[in-house]
Design an enzyme around this catalytic site. Sequence first.
Site, PDB file in Angstrom:
ATOM      1  CB  SER A  46      -0.970   0.002   1.184  1.00  0.00           C
ATOM      2  OG  SER A  46      -0.283  -0.162   2.406  1.00  0.00           O
ATOM      3  CD  GLU A  47       0.318   4.009   2.132  1.00  0.00           C
ATOM      4  OE1 GLU A  47      -0.709   4.672   1.847  1.00  0.00           O
ATOM      5  OE2 GLU A  47       0.304   3.058   2.933  1.00  0.00           O
ATOM      6  CB  THR A  48       7.340   1.906  -1.057  1.00  0.00           C
ATOM      7  OG1 THR A  48       6.778   0.618  -1.347  1.00  0.00           O
ATOM      8  CG2 THR A  48       8.856   1.781  -0.970  1.00  0.00           C
TER       9      THR A  48
END
Length: 278
Positions: A46-48
């Site tokens: 979902s996020e990096t």
Amino acid sequence: MRPRPYSEVDVFSAEPYRGNALAVVHDADGLSAEEMQRFATWTNLSETTFLLAPSSPAADYRVRIFTATEELPFAGHPTLGSARAWLDAGGSPRAGGTLIQECGVGLIPIRIQEDQLAFEAPPLTRYEPVDEVLIGRIAAILGIPRENILDASWLVNGPQWIGVRLASAQEVLDLQPDPAKAGSLEIGVVGPCGSTAETQLEVRAFIGGDPVWEDPVTGSLNAGLARWLTDAGLAAPPYTASQGTVLGRRGRVHISLDDGNIWVGGQVTSCIEGTVRL
């Protein structure tokens, strides 16, 4: 390309692999936005996040946050996860028990508390009722009658959240929304748990578009919901919200209020450490 330290952490759960995963690239100075976005798309999380030297003298580090498709000025679980990864890599905050993160919305204080980290929620940049036409569309997306929605509010603090209030946690858990109808909307749904439940609120987060649909545990949404529900007299921090139940996760988001400011806390576990070539 060169080797850079790399971490994956699990955010908002006391049990590893039951929260929300985050990829963290350390020592990311020199990478372009295009290179960061390409790698974030590749991780398919979902996020990096990418940790860089701060540009503000008040900050301990700077972070850039990417979903699989775009860069965000702020997000909650990447804030706590990046802080944990930075600390585990040997970072030492200048202010002792509080570190300062620099990101797209400015400087975010993060408290280091025993087995938890907690960030001070940034101000909402859009905080107003949702118009009736859009509420009707949201009801159709969620697959419920319009009258089941007790209230709805814009809760923008980076992501473009719309908060939706239902009468009970069970109604939240029973939702079977249609992602094909969502477009680009980001919808957060909340309902109260029973008096004997472990947590006080049940939360779900639905994000329109490909590839994400339901987010496991969401700090930015819980920050906005806390502001809204507290202002409306419907929640009294400290309280704990559960999220990710339908996905088999065990997310726990701890909300507190300090001098009128919302703080969003949770446990973060380091799961993977190594290097990545970027």
